[in-house]
Scaffold this motif. Structure first.
Motif, PDB file in Angstrom:
ATOM      1  N   ASN A  70      -5.848   8.738   7.809  1.00 57.05           N
ATOM      2  CA  ASN A  70      -5.241   8.870   6.490  1.00 57.05           C
ATOM      3  C   ASN A  70      -4.760   7.540   5.910  1.00 57.05           C
ATOM      4  O   ASN A  70      -4.023   7.532   4.924  1.00 57.05           O
ATOM      5  CB  ASN A  70      -4.075   9.858   6.564  1.00 57.05           C
ATOM      6  CG  ASN A  70      -4.544  11.287   6.710  1.00 57.05           C
ATOM      7  OD1 ASN A  70      -4.865  11.942   5.728  1.00 57.05           O
ATOM      8  ND2 ASN A  70      -4.603  11.765   7.941  1.00 57.05           N
ATOM      9  N   PHE A  71      -5.169   6.437   6.510  1.00 59.86           N
ATOM     10  CA  PHE A  71      -4.773   5.119   6.013  1.00 59.86           C
ATOM     11  C   PHE A  71      -5.711   4.755   4.858  1.00 59.86           C
ATOM     12  O   PHE A  71      -6.755   4.138   5.042  1.00 59.86           O
ATOM     13  CB  PHE A  71      -4.866   4.089   7.141  1.00 59.86           C
ATOM     14  CG  PHE A  71      -3.965   2.892   6.950  1.00 59.86           C
ATOM     15  CD1 PHE A  71      -2.682   2.881   7.471  1.00 59.86           C
ATOM     16  CD2 PHE A  71      -4.402   1.785   6.240  1.00 59.86           C
ATOM     17  CE1 PHE A  71      -1.845   1.786   7.309  1.00 59.86           C
ATOM     18  CE2 PHE A  71      -3.584   0.684   6.072  1.00 59.86           C
ATOM     19  CZ  PHE A  71      -2.298   0.687   6.603  1.00 59.86           C
ATOM     20  N   ARG A  72      -5.333   5.163   3.649  1.00 62.65           N
ATOM     21  CA  ARG A  72      -6.153   4.991   2.458  1.00 62.65           C
ATOM     22  C   ARG A  72      -5.289   4.472   1.317  1.00 62.65           C
ATOM     23  O   ARG A  72      -4.167   4.935   1.113  1.00 62.65           O
ATOM     24  CB  ARG A  72      -6.777   6.323   2.032  1.00 62.65           C
ATOM     25  CG  ARG A  72      -7.588   7.044   3.104  1.00 62.65           C
ATOM     26  CD  ARG A  72      -8.950   6.379   3.272  1.00 62.65           C
ATOM     27  NE  ARG A  72      -9.796   7.153   4.173  1.00 62.65           N
ATOM     28  CZ  ARG A  72      -9.885   6.958   5.480  1.00 62.65           C
ATOM     29  NH1 ARG A  72      -9.137   6.010   6.054  1.00 62.65           N
ATOM     30  NH2 ARG A  72     -10.688   7.690   6.233  1.00 62.65           N
ATOM     31  N   PHE A  73      -5.836   3.543   0.553  1.00 66.49           N
ATOM     32  CA  PHE A  73      -5.119   2.997  -0.603  1.00 66.49           C
ATOM     33  C   PHE A  73      -5.647   3.679  -1.859  1.00 66.49           C
ATOM     34  O   PHE A  73      -6.670   3.282  -2.419  1.00 66.49           O
ATOM     35  CB  PHE A  73      -5.311   1.480  -0.668  1.00 66.49           C
ATOM     36  CG  PHE A  73      -4.638   0.740   0.449  1.00 66.49           C
ATOM     37  CD1 PHE A  73      -3.371   0.196   0.289  1.00 66.49           C
ATOM     38  CD2 PHE A  73      -5.262   0.608   1.685  1.00 66.49           C
ATOM     39  CE1 PHE A  73      -2.743  -0.477   1.333  1.00 66.49           C
ATOM     40  CE2 PHE A  73      -4.647  -0.065   2.732  1.00 66.49           C
ATOM     41  CZ  PHE A  73      -3.384  -0.606   2.559  1.00 66.49           C
ATOM     42  N   ASP A  74      -4.953   4.746  -2.296  1.00 70.51           N
ATOM     43  CA  ASP A  74      -5.397   5.465  -3.488  1.00 70.51           C
ATOM     44  C   ASP A  74      -4.858   4.795  -4.746  1.00 70.51           C
ATOM     45  O   ASP A  74      -4.180   3.759  -4.679  1.00 70.51           O
ATOM     46  CB  ASP A  74      -4.991   6.937  -3.409  1.00 70.51           C
ATOM     47  CG  ASP A  74      -3.478   7.133  -3.331  1.00 70.51           C
ATOM     48  OD1 ASP A  74      -2.723   6.196  -3.658  1.00 70.51           O
ATOM     49  OD2 ASP A  74      -3.057   8.237  -2.936  1.00 70.51           O
ATOM     50  N   GLY A  75      -5.147   5.409  -5.887  1.00 60.73           N
ATOM     51  CA  GLY A  75      -4.781   4.783  -7.156  1.00 60.73           C
ATOM     52  C   GLY A  75      -3.306   4.509  -7.309  1.00 60.73           C
ATOM     53  O   GLY A  75      -2.907   3.421  -7.765  1.00 60.73           O
ATOM     54  N   THR A  91      -7.475  -8.968  -3.321  1.00 55.51           N
ATOM     55  CA  THR A  91      -7.017  -8.172  -2.189  1.00 55.51           C
ATOM     56  C   THR A  91      -6.918  -6.696  -2.563  1.00 55.51           C
ATOM     57  O   THR A  91      -7.268  -5.816  -1.765  1.00 55.51           O
ATOM     58  CB  THR A  91      -5.655  -8.693  -1.688  1.00 55.51           C
ATOM     59  OG1 THR A  91      -5.764 -10.097  -1.411  1.00 55.51           O
ATOM     60  CG2 THR A  91      -5.212  -7.963  -0.438  1.00 55.51           C
ATOM     61  N   LEU A  92      -6.456  -6.414  -3.778  1.00 57.76           N
ATOM     62  CA  LEU A  92      -6.387  -5.026  -4.225  1.00 57.76           C
ATOM     63  C   LEU A  92      -7.771  -4.388  -4.244  1.00 57.76           C
ATOM     64  O   LEU A  92      -7.937  -3.225  -3.850  1.00 57.76           O
ATOM     65  CB  LEU A  92      -5.748  -4.946  -5.617  1.00 57.76           C
ATOM     66  CG  LEU A  92      -4.250  -5.244  -5.706  1.00 57.76           C
ATOM     67  CD1 LEU A  92      -3.801  -5.262  -7.158  1.00 57.76           C
ATOM     68  CD2 LEU A  92      -3.449  -4.210  -4.924  1.00 57.76           C
ATOM     69  N   ASP A  93      -8.762  -5.131  -4.694  1.00 56.73           N
ATOM     70  CA  ASP A  93     -10.134  -4.607  -4.712  1.00 56.73           C
ATOM     71  C   ASP A  93     -10.611  -4.311  -3.287  1.00 56.73           C
ATOM     72  O   ASP A  93     -11.298  -3.313  -3.047  1.00 56.73           O
ATOM     73  CB  ASP A  93     -11.072  -5.612  -5.382  1.00 56.73           C
ATOM     74  CG  ASP A  93     -10.834  -5.729  -6.881  1.00 56.73           C
ATOM     75  OD1 ASP A  93     -10.224  -4.801  -7.451  1.00 56.73           O
ATOM     76  OD2 ASP A  93     -11.250  -6.746  -7.473  1.00 56.73           O
ATOM     77  N   TRP A  94     -10.251  -5.181  -2.353  1.00 64.79           N
ATOM     78  CA  TRP A  94     -10.640  -4.970  -0.958  1.00 64.79           C
ATOM     79  C   TRP A  94      -9.941  -3.725  -0.396  1.00 64.79           C
ATOM     80  O   TRP A  94     -10.565  -2.894   0.278  1.00 64.79           O
ATOM     81  CB  TRP A  94     -10.273  -6.208  -0.142  1.00 64.79           C
ATOM     82  CG  TRP A  94     -10.806  -6.217   1.263  1.00 64.79           C
ATOM     83  CD1 TRP A  94     -11.969  -6.742   1.700  1.00 64.79           C
ATOM     84  CD2 TRP A  94     -10.158  -5.646   2.426  1.00 64.79           C
ATOM     85  NE1 TRP A  94     -12.109  -6.552   3.068  1.00 64.79           N
ATOM     86  CE2 TRP A  94     -11.022  -5.887   3.530  1.00 64.79           C
ATOM     87  CE3 TRP A  94      -8.966  -4.969   2.636  1.00 64.79           C
ATOM     88  CZ2 TRP A  94     -10.699  -5.467   4.820  1.00 64.79           C
ATOM     89  CZ3 TRP A  94      -8.647  -4.542   3.927  1.00 64.79           C
ATOM     90  CH2 TRP A  94      -9.507  -4.795   5.005  1.00 64.79           C
ATOM     91  N   LEU A  95      -8.664  -3.575  -0.694  1.00 66.53           N
ATOM     92  CA  LEU A  95      -7.901  -2.434  -0.190  1.00 66.53           C
ATOM     93  C   LEU A  95      -8.405  -1.110  -0.751  1.00 66.53           C
ATOM     94  O   LEU A  95      -8.333  -0.067  -0.077  1.00 66.53           O
ATOM     95  CB  LEU A  95      -6.419  -2.602  -0.535  1.00 66.53           C
ATOM     96  CG  LEU A  95      -5.673  -3.731   0.181  1.00 66.53           C
ATOM     97  CD1 LEU A  95      -4.275  -3.888  -0.393  1.00 66.53           C
ATOM     98  CD2 LEU A  95      -5.619  -3.475   1.683  1.00 66.53           C
ATOM     99  N   ALA A  96      -8.914  -1.123  -1.966  1.00 69.01           N
ATOM    100  CA  ALA A  96      -9.396   0.111  -2.591  1.00 69.01           C
ATOM    101  C   ALA A  96     -10.507   0.763  -1.776  1.00 69.01           C
ATOM    102  O   ALA A  96     -10.688   1.987  -1.817  1.00 69.01           O
ATOM    103  CB  ALA A  96      -9.867  -0.171  -4.008  1.00 69.01           C
TER     104      ALA A  96
END
Length: 442
Positions: A70-75, A91-96
């Motif tokens: 469940n380690f997911r970076f949602d909106g 970094t935000l793009d990578w985390l998405a």
């Protein structure tokens, strides 16, 4: 409904923010300088056991697997990071698109461990592994501390049932995790319905002093409880006068009364008096349950008492004085470059103050003596000696990002019982001492 299908026992969109700020700033810098893709190996271990403990207990592994999935970076999470300027847009793009795609090995849940034991090994790129540090440690440190306390209490109880009753003494979500860990460590049931719902742990409970006090008399309270729950219920007998309450309880419920609970006073003395009284009244099958701030030492002191079950709260959910195991998550090896074929290079922190670590991707095995009793925890980074090939402890939990070793909680509970039984007898002593077997490096 299968409780295991519920996923997380908390209502959150993901576990991605169960982390520290610096995990993301390290990621940003690594993405910028080209080290983010270096193949890396992180290990979870503790440098020492809590003072006086002879062994540790691995607990929380199943929850770790849930957390990784469940380690997911949602909106909403990404927007929070952007608004707070935690990391840059790259970094935000990578985390998405973050999904853990590496491998995880570890001691199976319920197994015992010792100083240096690599209880979890996380392998993948530096970027994807480093992000998991905080959530992994928060789960393993908490759950393993509770399980170790539970194991000591189970040993002290000598086979008598233990009821986990600590929900009101800790955070409401920590209570569910604590109940799960206690079950792994040897407890038989819980008072926490959320734990029963989420993990299938048997739940128990009858009444508190408030139920007695809301009635005009103790007899009225006992009658109401027996009428509702049957004569097999457990009646609380220490609201007023214990001897009078026991007499009334048997008059109301009959000699088939299930149990009485004692929650105050000199439990050793009161238990003996209550047992004698119950027997004289013909209630020879009525059991005695004791509660009231118990820990493993209090339980051991009641070994000779006619007690049939123990209810434990505060001391259990706080790890009986040791609420953490001091586990750490350290980089022990990394590739010489970002090339997927680059060899792994052992790395380790070297500093004063006892915070050194041993580099290299490790294997672990438990050496047994001629009687099949554990005599050493053996760790190494090279080939596994033939004599230890069948005694290795690490099992694969995640392969290429997919969980491959999820198991019923009952399996972990049974494993711990067997693992503890395989230790030297001194492991169950409550007196202060060092780890019951040494850690050796091959």
């Amino acid at each position: 409904m299968n409780p295991a299908d519920l996923g997380l026992p908390v209502d959150v969109p993901s576990t991605a923010l169960f982390t520290d700020h610096y995990e993301l700033t390290m990621l940003q810098a690594a993405l910028a300088n080209g080290t983010a893709d270096r193949r890396s190996v992180f290990e979870v271990f503790t440098r020492r056991l809590p003072e006086g403990r002879r062994y540790g207990v691995v607990a929380g592994t199943g929850r770790v697997l849930d957390a990784v999935e469940n380690f997911r970076f949602d909106g909403a999470v990404l927007e929070f990071l952007r608004e707070q300027a935690v990391v840059d847009m790259r970094t935000l793009d990578w985390l998405a698109n973050y999904r853990f795609s590496g491998d995880i090995w570890g001691y199976p849940e319920g197994e015992v461990y010792f100083p240096g034991s690599p209880v979890l090994r996380v392998e993948g790129s530096f970027a994807e592994c480093v992000l998991l540090e905080t959530v992994v440690l928060s789960i393993l440190n908490h759950d393993s501390a509770i399980a170790a306390a539970a194991s000591r209490m189970a040993s002290a109880a000598g086979g008598r049932p233990l009821i986990e009753m600590g929900a009101r003494r800790t955070h409401e979500l920590a209570a569910v995790a604590a109940s799960r860990a206690a079950y792994v460590g040897g407890f038989t049931s819980t008072s926490d319905l959320a734990a029963g719902f989420r993990y299938g742990i048997p739940t128990v409970g009858t009444s508190a002093h408030a139920f007695t006090l809301v009635h005009d008399g103790e007899r009225d309270a006992f009658r109401a409880q027996v009428a509702s729950l049957g004569s097999g219920t457990t009646l609380l007998v220490d609201t007023y006068d214990v001897a009078e309450a026991v007499r009334t309880a048997v008059e109301v419920a009959g000699t088939g009364l299930g149990a009485v609970r004692i929650d105050s006073g000199d439990l050793l003395l009161v238990a003996h008096r209550v047992r004698q009284q119950l027997d004289e009244l013909g209630a020879t099958g009525t059991k005695i349950v004791v509660t009231s701030d118990l820990d493993e030492y209090a339980i051991a002191s009641l070994a000779a008492a006619p007690v049939d079950a123990y209810g434990v709260g505060t001391q259990l959910v706080t790890g009986s004085g040791h609420p953490t195991c001091s586990m750490v998550y350290k980089l022990v090896a990394r590739a010489a470059s970002a090339d997927p074929k680059a060899p792994l290079v052992p790395v380790a922190k070297k500093s004063s103050g006892g915070k050194t670590s041993v580099g290299g991707r490790k294997w672990a095995a438990r050496r047994l003596d001629a009687d099949g009793v554990a005599e050493a925890e053996v760790l190494g980074t090279g080939p596994v000696p033939a004599a230890l090939a069948d005694a290795q402890l690490l099992v694969q939990l995640v392969k290429a990002g997919e969980v491959v070793a999820r198991e019923p909680l009952e399996t972990a509970r049974e494993r711990h019982h067997e693992a503890r039984a395989g230790l030297p007898l001194s492991a169950t002593q409550l007196s202060r001492g060092e780890a019951v077997i040494p850690t050796e490096y091959a």
